[in-house]
Design a protein around this motif. Structure first.
Motif, mmCIF file in Angstrom:
data_model
loop_
_atom_site.group_PDB
_atom_site.id
_atom_site.type_symbol
_atom_site.label_atom_id
_atom_site.label_comp_id
_atom_site.label_asym_id
_atom_site.label_seq_id
_atom_site.Cartn_x
_atom_site.Cartn_y
_atom_site.Cartn_z
ATOM 1 N N LEU A 61 0.875 -1.546 0.101
ATOM 2 C CA LEU A 61 -0.040 -0.124 -0.254
ATOM 3 C C LEU A 61 1.400 1.414 0.104
ATOM 4 O O LEU A 61 0.767 2.225 -0.114
ATOM 5 N N LYS A 62 2.251 1.079 0.148
ATOM 6 C CA LYS A 62 3.136 2.415 0.258
ATOM 7 C C LYS A 62 2.882 3.760 1.246
ATOM 8 O O LYS A 62 2.618 4.260 1.313
ATOM 9 N N VAL A 63 2.718 2.348 2.913
ATOM 10 C CA VAL A 63 2.148 3.438 3.374
ATOM 11 C C VAL A 63 3.449 3.279 4.748
ATOM 12 O O VAL A 63 3.833 1.820 4.736
ATOM 13 N N VAL A 64 3.225 4.039 5.398
ATOM 14 C CA VAL A 64 4.026 3.323 6.714
ATOM 15 C C VAL A 64 3.817 4.264 7.968
ATOM 16 O O VAL A 64 2.738 5.553 7.996
ATOM 17 N N LYS A 65 2.999 3.447 8.741
ATOM 18 C CA LYS A 65 2.390 3.836 9.907
ATOM 19 C C LYS A 65 2.941 4.705 11.271
ATOM 20 O O LYS A 65 4.077 3.601 11.432
ATOM 21 N N TYR A 66 2.744 4.745 12.041
ATOM 22 C CA TYR A 66 3.961 5.316 13.033
ATOM 23 C C TYR A 66 2.970 5.722 14.684
ATOM 24 O O TYR A 66 1.499 6.089 14.301
ATOM 25 N N PRO A 67 3.814 5.709 15.557
ATOM 26 C CA PRO A 67 2.333 6.145 16.927
ATOM 27 C C PRO A 67 2.123 7.616 16.641
ATOM 28 O O PRO A 67 0.627 7.209 16.863
ATOM 29 N N ASN A 68 1.923 8.932 15.671
ATOM 30 C CA ASN A 68 1.240 9.790 15.602
ATOM 31 C C ASN A 68 1.090 10.132 14.687
ATOM 32 O O ASN A 68 0.552 11.230 14.326
ATOM 33 N N GLY A 69 1.026 8.931 13.538
ATOM 34 C CA GLY A 69 0.435 9.748 11.602
ATOM 35 C C GLY A 69 0.308 8.331 11.294
ATOM 36 O O GLY A 69 1.063 7.106 11.627
ATOM 37 N N THR A 70 0.460 9.027 9.942
ATOM 38 C CA THR A 70 1.076 8.020 8.599
ATOM 39 C C THR A 70 1.874 8.902 7.634
ATOM 40 O O THR A 70 1.708 10.195 7.486
ATOM 41 N N LEU A 71 2.449 8.262 6.960
ATOM 42 C CA LEU A 71 3.532 8.433 6.079
ATOM 43 C C LEU A 71 3.321 8.023 4.363
ATOM 44 O O LEU A 71 3.082 6.857 4.912
ATOM 45 N N THR A 72 3.268 8.267 3.265
ATOM 46 C CA THR A 72 3.395 7.733 2.143
ATOM 47 C C THR A 72 4.053 8.031 1.200
ATOM 48 O O THR A 72 5.848 9.106 1.881
ATOM 49 N N GLU A 73 4.311 7.496 0.092
ATOM 50 C CA GLU A 73 5.566 7.071 -0.812
ATOM 51 C C GLU A 73 5.223 8.775 -0.952
ATOM 52 O O GLU A 73 4.606 9.355 -1.677
ATOM 53 N N GLY A 74 6.727 9.279 -1.081
ATOM 54 C CA GLY A 74 6.997 10.455 -1.847
ATOM 55 C C GLY A 74 7.478 11.578 -0.083
ATOM 56 O O GLY A 74 7.416 12.996 0.095
ATOM 57 N N ASP A 75 6.647 11.389 0.546
ATOM 58 C CA ASP A 75 6.567 12.544 1.943
ATOM 59 C C ASP A 75 8.281 12.026 2.583
ATOM 60 O O ASP A 75 8.947 11.403 1.990
ATOM 61 N N VAL A 76 8.748 13.904 2.598
ATOM 62 C CA VAL A 76 9.924 13.768 3.471
ATOM 63 C C VAL A 76 10.079 13.161 4.859
ATOM 64 O O VAL A 76 9.359 13.512 5.813
ATOM 65 N N ILE A 77 11.103 12.549 5.003
ATOM 66 C CA ILE A 77 11.251 12.122 6.418
ATOM 67 C C ILE A 77 12.953 12.711 6.475
ATOM 68 O O ILE A 77 13.653 12.988 5.065
ATOM 69 N N SER A 78 13.184 12.731 7.215
ATOM 70 C CA SER A 78 14.973 12.731 7.305
ATOM 71 C C SER A 78 15.395 11.954 9.041
ATOM 72 O O SER A 78 14.748 11.507 10.118
ATOM 73 N N VAL A 79 16.826 11.492 9.113
ATOM 74 C CA VAL A 79 17.270 10.087 9.114
ATOM 75 C C VAL A 79 18.577 10.453 9.858
ATOM 76 O O VAL A 79 19.506 10.858 9.449
ATOM 77 N N ASP A 80 18.713 9.688 11.025
ATOM 78 C CA ASP A 80 19.219 10.922 11.993
ATOM 79 C C ASP A 80 20.076 8.578 12.361
ATOM 80 O O ASP A 80 20.043 8.645 13.698
ATOM 81 N N GLY A 81 21.252 8.393 11.368
ATOM 82 C CA GLY A 81 21.671 6.844 12.335
ATOM 83 C C GLY A 81 22.956 6.822 13.400
ATOM 84 O O GLY A 81 22.682 5.814 13.237
ATOM 85 N N THR A 82 23.114 8.475 13.535
ATOM 86 C CA THR A 82 23.948 8.379 14.014
ATOM 87 C C THR A 82 23.002 7.484 16.036
ATOM 88 O O THR A 82 23.739 7.013 17.257
ATOM 89 N N ASN A 83 21.839 8.029 16.210
ATOM 90 C CA ASN A 83 21.140 8.509 17.194
ATOM 91 C C ASN A 83 19.682 7.405 17.100
ATOM 92 O O ASN A 83 19.548 6.674 18.437
ATOM 93 N N GLY A 84 19.949 6.836 16.190
ATOM 94 C CA GLY A 84 18.679 5.796 15.055
ATOM 95 C C GLY A 84 16.798 6.743 15.156
ATOM 96 O O GLY A 84 16.229 6.056 15.718
ATOM 97 N N ASP A 85 17.316 8.533 15.471
ATOM 98 C CA ASP A 85 16.009 8.902 14.901
ATOM 99 C C ASP A 85 15.581 9.185 13.667
ATOM 100 O O ASP A 85 16.732 9.352 12.750
ATOM 101 N N ILE A 86 13.964 9.447 13.696
ATOM 102 C CA ILE A 86 13.517 9.529 12.084
ATOM 103 C C ILE A 86 12.467 10.952 12.075
ATOM 104 O O ILE A 86 12.047 10.684 13.679
ATOM 105 N N TYR A 87 12.885 11.759 11.592
ATOM 106 C CA TYR A 87 11.451 12.807 11.693
ATOM 107 C C TYR A 87 10.483 13.531 10.118
ATOM 108 O O TYR A 87 10.855 12.700 9.410
ATOM 109 N N VAL A 88 10.111 13.799 10.760
ATOM 110 C CA VAL A 88 8.862 14.548 9.763
ATOM 111 C C VAL A 88 10.107 15.514 8.736
ATOM 112 O O VAL A 88 10.135 16.193 9.615
ATOM 113 N N GLY A 89 9.743 15.410 7.686
ATOM 114 C CA GLY A 89 10.178 16.902 6.525
ATOM 115 C C GLY A 89 11.294 17.059 6.842
ATOM 116 O O GLY A 89 12.113 16.041 7.352
#
Length: 874
Positions: free
Chosen positions: A480-508
């Motif tokens: 279905l190309k979606v990601v559900k997380y505790p506070n919302g849903t993301l779909t393909e094409g949405d922008v996320i920011s990934v911190d591989g040093t701490n294991g954190d993921i952010y919206v936008g």
């Protein structure tokens, strides 16, 4: 009776084990004659006694505290009961290792309904007295009674808004009295208890609360992150209060002797006028730069500068200093080695050496090897992170760095979008060799399954791509190309920011800043190579990875994983022809084609490394990893191979294994398909001969057979490989000085190392599999439960990230001893992921191994860790 309490004047900086960092430094500053409010420290041992004995004070400890309280009353001339000279205290935590903000503090202790009036009379400032009382009520309620501080803050905000008061310091005495009355009512409403009026009862309750805060959730998490043992406990520092909130000639602040962000040798800090310490931390009021103090209170500022310089020279490191000014008199409340960014850490270390405050060895020892990751990978701008919406903090920091991009759920889409100029983040439940094309072009990789040594993690680290793995909070639906997380849903094409040093993921999109090597990094690396005994090699097989490792001055390649060479589409189809065809001729033709590819692969590796050491691991994974699994892929491969879908699916089913990590892989493949290893050995030797003739390169390949657990496996394969190589050398009339060794990754191999060594020229420990086999943990699935094991104290750390010395480490110790009993100069190294972990490197160094090998971006980490280990062992 065991001593559990110490006056500041009884201690010194070397007593951190007993007095905690804060207590030891308060004692040291007292010893240096600096203006430190007097007090005493209750030891870390007392804390652990309390926690281990049903959280109850012993009568002996209570009596000892009372004795030291009396001594403090005598030396200060103050008392809880003296209306003309009221004694008020601060009660602060202080563990051996700095844990800022993780444990609890109570200020202004000793005030009650009577003493607040005495304080008002003594100071002739009723507003000040009741401001101190309302602060005590709030802190005591939070720390001791467990009343959520929002009850107090909420009322205070309501009251200020109602009376048009902007800042706390503008509240009148009458207004503060009303607030105090309401705060006491909150105690009754929520806890059905009154605030204790007996100062001694307050003191013992506060000490117990600080002891207990050692085990609060945030302290536990902090210790896990920073690998601080749970059995250290916290000391409790009881100290006379000094008041930064006693008017406009008073204040409080924090300053660093150098800039903790840039390393600049300049005083850096902030302060607030008419405030107590928590006001600076809370951020309710905007503090002023420390430089402003020069104009506001020039004498105090000059005194502070002189004391700062004295402390930095005394501790021979950048200091983080807390201070209070009471009616223009300066007091120091704490000093400690200041936390700093990686950029500033390297600059400060080099500067302190050049200034003569540290030796080169001390400069290296002052660094956290892991901080190198911040220097070599992009990082998010700290201020931008504060504004970002969090997706999850539950992922594993599988590969350091930070990146932003649009979500893609499959490799094909990722490549398509990158081709049109987009930056993408590949998001999948887990990755497989089929995804490599998408992984290569992605800015970051996120998976909801897998651990620190999963496919995604290992490949990402090898590529220097940031990765968050095993983020179980994410529900990833690739269809279905979606990601559900505790506070919302993301779909393909949405922008996320990934911190591989701490294991954190952010919206936008979160703003990035580039981290680059600089002169200070280069200087530290030069010193580290000077002291390190261990060789540092890299795990690499692609030209880019090898060049990265060489740029960091790796001593060679400790692991070239040949299976990674088969993932390109044209190679994968030939490998599949070999695996899936039932025609002997077709399989032979496929191998001949693969041989040509492999010769070019090894020529690239050897020509890039020149004459540095190169260990080539022969094919290791189960064959089924190379075959398609999804119906659409099976249909496509059937068409490519001109095989009926049903026939191909049947062959794939035959290859399926219930537990492939314990199945038909490694040397077991070569026992049943010897032509695979012979083809690879031939490619290695032919490439070496070619470079010897074309470039005059003297290539000495180290050929490694994986997953050996029995002498027969190694004996048979060594004989076949040697015979095949000798035939090639005779045919080509060439001489190549190759060696043939084995990867030790099974417990049985460790226990029979004295037998295996007879047929091996070298050993290399594959710690990923050795840990997996020793524990019986699936390294790809352990993320589901391993964090709980750590939380519950079953495991101190993740054994896939740091060596388990008692189990896995003991097996390695046995193997090394057995091998070197037979061959004293046997070359032995480590090529698993633990080869890049500082704690593990120290263990391997003590065992006398010859080298460790890690992903290219961890080579600098390994050099610093190896240097630190060598320095410590002197």
């Amino acid at each position: 009776m065991t001593k559990r309490v110490y006056r500041f004047k009884e201690g010194n900086a070397e007593m951190k084990e007993i007095l905690g960092g804060k207590g030891a430094n308060l004692a040291e500053m007292t010893r240096l004659g600096l203006p430190v409010p007097d007090g005493f420290t209750i030891s870390t041992e007392a804390c652990m006694d309390y926690l281990n004995n049903g959280q109850a004070f012993t009568s002996e400890l209570k009596k000892e505290i009372e004795t030291y309280l009396e001594q403090l009353e005598l030396s200060s001339g103050k008392s809880f009961d003296d209306p003309e000279n009221i004694m008020l205290l601060s009660v602060r935590s202080g563990a051996k290792f700095s844990m800022p903000g993780m444990m609890d503090t109570v200020l202004n202790l000793g005030l009650n309904d009577e003493n607040v009036k005495h304080l008002a009379t003594i100071t002739q400032d009723e507003s000040f007295a009741y401001d101190c009382y309302r602060r005590l009520l709030q802190m005591f309620g939070d720390v001791v009674f467990g009343i959520d501080t929002s009850h107090f803050e909420g009322y205070l905000d309501f009251y200020k808004q109602k009376h048009s008061v902007l800042v706390d310091s503008d509240l009148t005495a009458e207004q503060l009295k009303e607030i105090v009355t309401e705060y006491k009512r909150i105690y009754l409403e929520i806890k059905k208890l009154e605030f204790p009026q007996d100062p001694r009862e307050q003191l013992f309750a506060a000490v117990e609360a600080v002891f207990s805060s050692w085990n609060n959730e945030r302290a536990k998490i902090y210790r896990q992150l920073h690998r601080i043992p749970d059995n250290l406990g916290t000391a409790v520092n009881i100290q006379l209060m000094v008041f930064g909130n006693s008017g406009n000639q008073s204040g409080t602040g924090v300053a660093f002797t150098r800039n903790p962000s840039t390393g600049e040798n300049k005083l850096f800090g902030e302060y607030l006028i008419n405030a107590q310490g928590e006001d600076v931390v809370a951020g309710i009021r905007t503090p002023l730069p420390i430089a402003n103090l020069k104009e506001a209170m020039p004498e105090v500022y000059q005194q502070f500068v002189e004391m700062s310089e004295l402390l930095e020279k005394h501790y021979r490191d950048m200091q983080d200093i807390e201070f209070t000014i009471e009616n223009k008199k300066l007091y120091l409340l704490q000093t400690r080695n200041g936390k700093r960014t990686a950029h500033s850490a390297f600059k400060i270390a080099v500067d302190l050496v050049e200034e003569g405050l540290k030796t080169k060895e001390e400069g290296i020892m002052s660094l956290d090897p892991q901080s190198v990751n911040q220097l070599l990978h992009p990082v998010f701008v700290e201020e931008a992170l504060k504004e970002a919406d969090l997706v999850s903090k539950a992922g594993l920091p599988a590969s350091p760095g930070s990146a932003t991009g649009r979500i893609c759920f499959d490799a094909a889409t990722a490549k398509e979008w990158v081709d049109r100029g987009e930056k993408v983040v590949l998001v999948r439940q887990e990755t497989s060799p089929e995804d490599i094309g998408g992984m290569v072009v992605s800015e970051a990789i996120v998976t909801s399954r897998g651990g620190m040594t999963s496919h995604a993690a290992v490949v990402a680290r090898g590529m220097g791509t940031c990765c968050v793995a095993g983020c179980s909070e994410l529900e990833i639906d690739e269809f279905l190309k979606v990601v559900k997380y505790p506070n919302g849903t993301l779909t393909e094409g949405d922008v996320i920011s990934v911190d591989g040093t701490n294991g954190d993921i952010y919206v936008g999109h979160v703003e990035l800043t580039l981290s680059e090597k600089n002169e200070y990094f280069e200087q530290i690396m030069a010193w580290s190579k000077e002291f390190a005994r261990l060789e540092i090699r890299m795990n690499a097989e692609t030209e880019n990875d090898i060049k990265t490792g060489i740029a960091f001055d790796a001593n060679g390649i400790g692991l070239a994983r040949t299976e990674h060479m088969f993932f390109a589409p044209e190679r994968l189809i030939e490998m599949r022809r070999f695996i899936l065809s039932d025609s002997t001729l077709a399989r032979k033709e496929a191998l001949e084609t693969i041989l040509e590819y492999q010769i070019e692969d090894f020529k690239t590796i050897f020509s890039t490394t020149q004459e540095k050491a190169v260990v080539v691991r022969l094919l290791d994974p189960p064959l089924h990893e190379f075959v398609p699994s999804k119906q659409a892929d099976v249909e496509r491969v059937a068409k490519e191979m001109d095989i009926r879908y049903e026939v191909l699916q049947q062959r794939i089913n035959e290859l399926h294994e219930i537990n492939p990590m314990l199945g038909h892989r490694g040397c077991r493949l070569a026992i049943t398909y010897p032509e695979l290893y012979l083809m690879q050995a031939e490619a290695i030797i032919r490439s070496a001969i070619s470079l010897q003739r074309e470039m005059k390169l003297d290539v000495n390949p180290e050929i490694m057979i994986p997953l050996v657990g029995m002498t027969g496996e190694l004996t048979i394969l060594k004989e076949k490989i040697n015979q095949h190589i000798q035939h090639i050398l005779e045919e080509e009339k060439a001489t190549i000085a190759y060696t043939l060794g084995t990867m030790i990754e099974l417990p049985r191999a460790c226990l029979i190392a004295d037998e295996l060594v007879k047929d091996a020229d070298f050993f290399s420990f594959g710690t990923n599999d050795l840990t997996q086999m020793t524990y019986g943990f699936s390294r790809d699935d352990a993320a589901k439960y391993i964090n709980q094991y750590i939380t519950d104290g079953i495991l101190p750390v993740d054994p896939f990230q740091t060596i388990d010395e008692e189990g896995v480490g003991e097996l390695i110790r046995i193997a090394v001893k057995k091998a070197r009993t037979i061959k004293p100069k046997m070359k032995i190294g480590v090529c698993g992921e633990l080869g890049g972990d500082p704690e593990s490197i120290a263990f391997f160094d003590k065992l006398g191994l010859d080298y460790v090998s890690c992903s290219p971006y961890r080579v600098p980490v390994a050099y610093i860790a190896a240097a630190q280990s060598a320095i410590q062992s002197k």
